[in-house]
Design a protein around this motif. Structure first.
Motif, PDB file in Angstrom:
ATOM      1  N   TRP C 146      19.147 -12.130  28.377  1.00 38.74           N
ATOM      2  CA  TRP C 146      18.988 -11.786  26.973  1.00 38.74           C
ATOM      3  C   TRP C 146      17.594 -12.165  26.480  1.00 38.74           C
ATOM      4  CZ3 TRP C 146      20.432  -8.377  23.868  1.00 38.74           C
ATOM      5  CH2 TRP C 146      20.251  -8.504  22.495  1.00 38.74           C
ATOM      6  N   ASP C 147      17.122 -13.331  26.884  1.00 39.08           N
ATOM      7  CA  ASP C 147      15.820 -13.776  26.417  1.00 39.08           C
ATOM      8  C   ASP C 147      14.694 -12.932  26.982  1.00 39.08           C
ATOM      9  OD1 ASP C 147      14.186 -16.648  25.538  1.00 39.08           O
ATOM     10  OD2 ASP C 147      16.119 -16.084  24.674  1.00 39.08           O
ATOM     11  N   ALA C 148      14.848 -12.464  28.205  1.00 36.65           N
ATOM     12  CA  ALA C 148      13.790 -11.680  28.850  1.00 36.65           C
ATOM     13  C   ALA C 148      13.993 -10.192  28.633  1.00 36.65           C
ATOM     14  CB  ALA C 148      13.769 -11.986  30.342  1.00 36.65           C
ATOM     15  N   ARG C 149      14.854  -9.819  27.669  1.00 37.39           N
ATOM     16  CA  ARG C 149      15.277  -8.430  27.551  1.00 37.39           C
ATOM     17  C   ARG C 149      14.114  -7.454  27.417  1.00 37.39           C
ATOM     18  NH1 ARG C 149      16.323 -11.445  23.339  1.00 37.39           N
ATOM     19  NH2 ARG C 149      15.931 -10.830  21.179  1.00 37.39           N
ATOM     20  N   PHE C 150      13.043  -7.846  26.739  1.00 37.96           N
ATOM     21  CA  PHE C 150      11.966  -6.887  26.546  1.00 37.96           C
ATOM     22  C   PHE C 150      11.170  -6.671  27.816  1.00 37.96           C
ATOM     23  CE2 PHE C 150      13.304  -6.518  22.439  1.00 37.96           C
ATOM     24  CZ  PHE C 150      13.386  -7.743  21.813  1.00 37.96           C
ATOM     25  N   SER C 151      11.033  -7.721  28.635  1.00 39.70           N
ATOM     26  CA  SER C 151      10.388  -7.520  29.928  1.00 39.70           C
ATOM     27  C   SER C 151      11.280  -6.718  30.858  1.00 39.70           C
ATOM     28  CB  SER C 151      10.079  -8.865  30.583  1.00 39.70           C
ATOM     29  OG  SER C 151       9.294  -9.642  29.732  1.00 39.70           O
ATOM     30  N   LEU C 152      12.591  -6.907  30.726  1.00 42.22           N
ATOM     31  CA  LEU C 152      13.520  -6.203  31.619  1.00 42.22           C
ATOM     32  C   LEU C 152      13.547  -4.711  31.329  1.00 42.22           C
ATOM     33  CD1 LEU C 152      16.430  -8.769  31.803  1.00 42.22           C
ATOM     34  CD2 LEU C 152      14.777  -8.187  33.570  1.00 42.22           C
ATOM     35  N   ALA C 213       8.448  10.857  26.744  1.00 41.61           N
ATOM     36  CA  ALA C 213       9.029  10.520  25.449  1.00 41.61           C
ATOM     37  C   ALA C 213       9.863   9.254  25.546  1.00 41.61           C
ATOM     38  CB  ALA C 213       9.882  11.682  24.933  1.00 41.61           C
ATOM     39  N   VAL C 214      10.668   9.164  26.593  1.00 41.77           N
ATOM     40  CA  VAL C 214      11.512   7.970  26.761  1.00 41.77           C
ATOM     41  C   VAL C 214      10.648   6.727  26.896  1.00 41.77           C
ATOM     42  CG1 VAL C 214      13.102   6.799  28.317  1.00 41.77           C
ATOM     43  CG2 VAL C 214      13.463   9.191  27.746  1.00 41.77           C
ATOM     44  N   ASN C 215       9.594   6.827  27.697  1.00 42.23           N
ATOM     45  CA  ASN C 215       8.730   5.664  27.912  1.00 42.23           C
ATOM     46  C   ASN C 215       7.977   5.272  26.653  1.00 42.23           C
ATOM     47  OD1 ASN C 215       8.337   4.518  30.868  1.00 42.23           O
ATOM     48  ND2 ASN C 215       8.943   6.648  31.020  1.00 42.23           N
ATOM     49  N   ALA C 216       7.519   6.277  25.903  1.00 43.02           N
ATOM     50  CA  ALA C 216       6.797   5.981  24.663  1.00 43.02           C
ATOM     51  C   ALA C 216       7.722   5.264  23.685  1.00 43.02           C
ATOM     52  CB  ALA C 216       6.261   7.269  24.046  1.00 43.02           C
ATOM     53  N   ALA C 217       8.955   5.768  23.570  1.00 46.11           N
ATOM     54  CA  ALA C 217       9.915   5.149  22.664  1.00 46.11           C
ATOM     55  C   ALA C 217      10.165   3.700  23.066  1.00 46.11           C
ATOM     56  CB  ALA C 217      11.230   5.940  22.676  1.00 46.11           C
ATOM     57  N   GLN C 219       8.226   1.708  24.709  1.00 44.95           N
ATOM     58  CA  GLN C 219       7.047   0.868  24.457  1.00 44.95           C
ATOM     59  C   GLN C 219       6.973   0.477  22.986  1.00 44.95           C
ATOM     60  OE1 GLN C 219       5.183  -0.559  26.519  1.00 44.95           O
ATOM     61  NE2 GLN C 219       3.584  -1.350  25.183  1.00 44.95           N
ATOM     62  N   LEU C 220       7.261   1.443  22.095  1.00 49.20           N
ATOM     63  CA  LEU C 220       7.221   1.149  20.662  1.00 49.20           C
ATOM     64  C   LEU C 220       8.259   0.098  20.286  1.00 49.20           C
ATOM     65  CD1 LEU C 220       6.688   4.741  19.227  1.00 49.20           C
ATOM     66  CD2 LEU C 220       5.063   2.839  19.215  1.00 49.20           C
ATOM     67  N   ILE C 221       9.457   0.256  20.844  1.00 47.68           N
ATOM     68  CA  ILE C 221      10.510  -0.710  20.554  1.00 47.68           C
ATOM     69  C   ILE C 221      10.090  -2.094  21.021  1.00 47.68           C
ATOM     70  CG2 ILE C 221      12.865  -1.403  21.156  1.00 47.68           C
ATOM     71  CD1 ILE C 221      13.575   1.555  21.284  1.00 47.68           C
ATOM     72  N   LYS C 222       9.512  -2.125  22.245  1.00 49.18           N
ATOM     73  CA  LYS C 222       9.088  -3.402  22.817  1.00 49.18           C
ATOM     74  C   LYS C 222       8.060  -4.088  21.924  1.00 49.18           C
ATOM     75  CE  LYS C 222       7.537  -4.715  27.336  1.00 49.18           C
ATOM     76  NZ  LYS C 222       7.163  -4.294  28.670  1.00 49.18           N
ATOM     77  N   GLU C 223       7.066  -3.295  21.469  1.00 52.61           N
ATOM     78  CA  GLU C 223       6.008  -3.897  20.660  1.00 52.61           C
ATOM     79  C   GLU C 223       6.556  -4.404  19.334  1.00 52.61           C
ATOM     80  OE1 GLU C 223       2.922  -1.029  20.364  1.00 52.61           O
ATOM     81  OE2 GLU C 223       2.285  -1.287  22.451  1.00 52.61           O
ATOM     82  N   ALA C 224       7.439  -3.626  18.740  1.00 52.55           N
ATOM     83  CA  ALA C 224       8.029  -4.060  17.472  1.00 52.55           C
ATOM     84  C   ALA C 224       8.801  -5.350  17.663  1.00 52.55           C
ATOM     85  CB  ALA C 224       8.951  -2.962  16.929  1.00 52.55           C
ATOM     86  N   ALA C 225       9.514  -5.434  18.768  1.00 57.75           N
ATOM     87  CA  ALA C 225      10.336  -6.618  19.016  1.00 57.75           C
ATOM     88  C   ALA C 225       9.472  -7.848  19.263  1.00 57.75           C
ATOM     89  CB  ALA C 225      11.242  -6.371  20.212  1.00 57.75           C
ATOM     90  N   VAL C 226       8.376  -7.657  20.008  1.00 58.74           N
ATOM     91  CA  VAL C 226       7.499  -8.802  20.275  1.00 58.74           C
ATOM     92  C   VAL C 226       6.896  -9.314  18.966  1.00 58.74           C
ATOM     93  CG1 VAL C 226       5.294  -9.473  21.295  1.00 58.74           C
ATOM     94  CG2 VAL C 226       6.958  -8.221  22.650  1.00 58.74           C
TER      95      VAL C 226
END
Lengths: 258, 240, 230
Positions: C146-152, C213-217, C219-226
């Motif tokens: 759960w903690d590493a979810r964005f890297s995963l 498109a999937v990858n861009a989405a 990446q955006l989610i990841k950046e927002a979460a970080v």
């Protein structure tokens, strides 16, 4: 949508057939007619003849529709099929470069043409994939008195590919190739290739259909499969086959009752 | 009043890593009451000794035994604060709640207890802030809040202020004093003489993996019994 | 350039047939990735956290399995699911279900191996603190995930990329049946073999656009979460 619904009611069958039959577009023309009439969805797995018959032997298909009579008879002899029916025939054509390096254009005898190609060492692409077309090609070499397995050289390219990819390769190499007329007519990437030899009786290509033996494979949908076969050889089915054209040309000639 | 898990007894404990001895034949007892400072230079083995006591490392030889036989209770009634606080990727409050959840506190009670712990260390206003964006000092205070929420009997601290600026150091020391006042046994490793004096009641001086000296704090500073301790104190600048 | 434009035009003409192919591609690959993630993340986490005899061998094996050739996986699953094979009774051959199974097998090692690497790095950071708090191995493994979810997410995307791009496995176990098991990659293979290169190119670009498109989405989610969680 309606077809899917009807199929859900009446069921579906799996037909193992050949790449040339599918790629010629025949099934796209034929199957909707049958499905609309009976509600039976026909799922076609299109592979080489050898593989199609193997799929039948494993019981993974209900019906096989191929074009290599010796192999079909072997299939029957093994007890794998219930009964073999003639369905239709089409013909093979020998394709070659417009520049005609082996001087085979317009030859009437296809075996003679093959011999000329070998003597000229002109490039020749073979399917090499145990398909009906491949077996037809091997038979012509044999008729020409050539043991191609031993006598081939760098000019003979054994690709192990389906009809379309092999034609692509031939177009890229500007080589000769034996093709079924249907695939050739719908093939769009011709490069400098044209029909070199056609019309020889030995180029006629007979299609046969068989129901996979439910005695050997209890899961086979015998009733639905037989319904498909019955339709194919019926006047209605035979008419549907004859009515399929590409650029106004008829591709397949029904002969179930000859 | 449930039974204390102390005293903790180390008998002839040794520990080595990659063939290098780090702790050699240490025998000591940690008893309830006075705050114990483990003093020594970097490389003396303080961190390893702390981890052996807390149970994160197993000794190569010798025994580490608590008075309490129920290891589950022993576990639950200790806490440790490390030099670098490790926070989960969640809010400050959620980090404390997590510790309570692991400890088996019923779900309904966790948030209230966590908020009380945050209050205790003065972090209530940052409860919803993501823990990992807090400053070093705030994160260390959060680590203390996390430990506080568990109401441990023994609190181990491994150089908790080594990476902090003086203001943050003061804040942390205030919280540690509060733990002490509340009755928690403090065992803290440090090389900071001033801090040792401010927070400790007794000193265990460690050098090259051996216990050189153990004495009440004022006695140790006034008259170190060993030459090694004296040398250490001369070398250490008191305001570090 | 002309071929590309022509291809895109042809692709837009296909409408309903194309959307069915695209929908099936997404359905099959996303299902496979879901299954592979549900199994692969815990597997990777346990490998990262647990120490046991033979652990290094398992890790080497798992890493090697990332390179499983899709066509070999397809063949093995085919032999399993064929009526003549052990699981023939299930009647799964030549159905989307078989394609999902084959792609799950293909993608599972990728997600598990990449997750293990990410989580092993995370475990180095978290191990002492989590053990100090008294977390047991299984509990710690899930906390790590759960903690590493964005890297995963990167591991999951790698798996999705592999599934969406492969043709060997789905061709063999699906049979590329028109309207039933034809997906983007098998459709491209078919059109190429028919010599209809513009159409094949057009389909290829649709596939690339989808994956982009999937990858861009993600990446955006990841950046927002970080930004939010640090």
């Amino acid at each position: 949508m309606g077809v899917a619904l009807a199929a859900a009611l009446a069921g579906f069958i799996t037909v193992a057939s050949t790449t040339s039959t599918e790629q010629s577009g025949l099934f796209k023309h034929l199957l909707p007619i049958f499905e609309k009439k009976t509600g039976i969805q026909v799922r076609v797995v299109a592979v080489g003849t050898g593989q199609a018959l193997d799929i039948g032997r494993r019981g993974d298909a209900d019906v096989v529709l191929v074009h290599a009579k010796p192999l079909e008879q072997k299939f029957m002899a093994e007890g794998q099929g219930v009964k073999r029916y003639d369905v239709m025939y089409n013909d093979f054509v020998l394709i070659g470069p417009k520049s005609d390096p082996a001087h085979v254009q317009g030859t009437k005898d296809v075996a003679v043409a093959f011999r000329k190609i070998k003597e000229a060492r002109a490039p020749f692409v073979s399917r090499g994939d145990r398909s009906g077309t491949h077996f037809a090609e091997l038979e012509i070499w044999r008729l020409a008195g050539i043991d191609i397995a031993r006598e081939k050289g760098a000019w003979y390219r054994d690709t192990g590919q389906g009809m379309g990819p092999a034609l692509n390769t031939a177009a890229a190499m500007n080589a000769h190739i034996l093709s079924d007329r249907g695939t050739w007519l719908s093939f769009k990437n011709r490069g400098d290739l044209v029909i070199a030899v056609e019309g020889d009786r030995r180029l006629y290509n007979q299609y046969g259909v068989m129901l996979v033996n439910p005695a050997k494979h209890p899961n086979v949908k015998a009733k639905l499969g037989q319904a498909f076969i019955d339709w194919l050889i019926s006047p209605e089915g035979q008419d549907a086959i004859a009515s399929y054209r590409i650029n106004g040309e008829q591709l397949f000639f029904p002969n179930a009752h000859e | 009043m449930s039974a204390s898990i102390l005293p903790l007894a180390l008998e002839n404990v040794s520990y080595a890593s990659n063939g290098q001895p780090i702790i050699s034949s240490v025998s000591l007892a940690i008893v309830a009451g006075p705050s114990t400072i483990i003093l020594g230079a970097n490389g003396a083995g303080k961190s390893v000794l702390m981890r052996l006591m807390h149970g994160l490392l197993a000794p190569a030889s010798g025994t580490v035994s608590w008075r309490e036989r129920d290891m589950g209770r022993v576990r639950r009634l200790q806490a440790m604060v490390f030099q670098r606080p490790v926070m989960l990727r969640r809010s400050a409050l959620a980090n404390v709640v997590y510790a309570l959840a692991v400890a088996g506190v019923p779900a309904g009670e966790r948030e209230a207890q966590a908020l009380a712990a945050l209050d205790e260390v003065g972090l209530r206003h940052l409860a919803q802030r993501p823990a990992r964006v807090l400053s070093g000092g705030e994160q260390q205070r959060l680590a203390l809040a996390r430990a506080w929420a568990l109401h441990p009997e023994v609190l181990f601290l491994d150089e908790p202020t080594a990476n902090l600026d003086p203001g943050a150091v003061r804040e942390i020391e205030t919280v540690i004093k509060a733990f002490d006042a509340a009755g928690t046994k403090i065992v803290m490793a440090t090389h900071n003489l001033g801090q040792a004096r401010r927070l400790g009641d007794e000193v265990i001086y460690l050098q090259a993996g051996r216990v050189m000296e153990r004495a009440p704090i004022e006695q140790f500073f006034a008259r170190p019994a060993t030459a090694e301790a004296a040398a250490f104190m001369k070398g250490e600048l008191p305001w570090v | 350039m002309g071929a590309i434009a022509e291809g895109l035009r042809r692709v837009l003409e296909l409408d309903r047939e194309l959307w069915h192919i695209v929908a099936l591609s997404l359905e099959v690959s996303l299902s496979a990735v879901l299954i592979a993630t549900a199994l692969g993340l815990p597997l990777g986490a346990l490998l990262a956290v647990k120490r046991f005899a033979g652990r290094r061998t398992v890790i080497v094996l798992l890493n090697a399995l990332m390179g499983l050739p899709p066509v070999v996986v397809g063949l093995l699953i085919y032999l399993l699911l064929s009526r003549a094979g052990p699981l023939g009774e299930l009647g799964l051959l030549f159905t989307p279900g078989a394609m999902v199974i084959a792609q799950s097998v293909l993608v599972l090692p990728i997600i598990a191996a990449l997750a293990r690497q990410t989580l092993e790095d995370a475990w180095r950071e978290y191990e002492e603190q989590l053990r100090s708090l008294g977390a047991r191995e299984l509990e710690a493994a899930f906390t790590l995930i759960w903690d590493a979810r964005f890297s995963l997410v990167t591991a999951v995307l790698a798996g999705l990329g592999r599934a969406a791009a492969e043709v060997g496995a789905v061709m063999i176990v699906g049979g590329n049946i028109d309207g039933v098991t034809r997906v983007m990659t098998t459709a491209i293979a078919l059109e190429t073999s028919k010599g209809d290169l513009p159409l094949a190119l057009g389909l290829g670009f649709v596939l690339i656009a989808l994956v982009l498109a999937v990858n861009a989405a993600a990446q955006l989610i990841k950046e927002a979460a970080v930004r939010r969680y640090g």
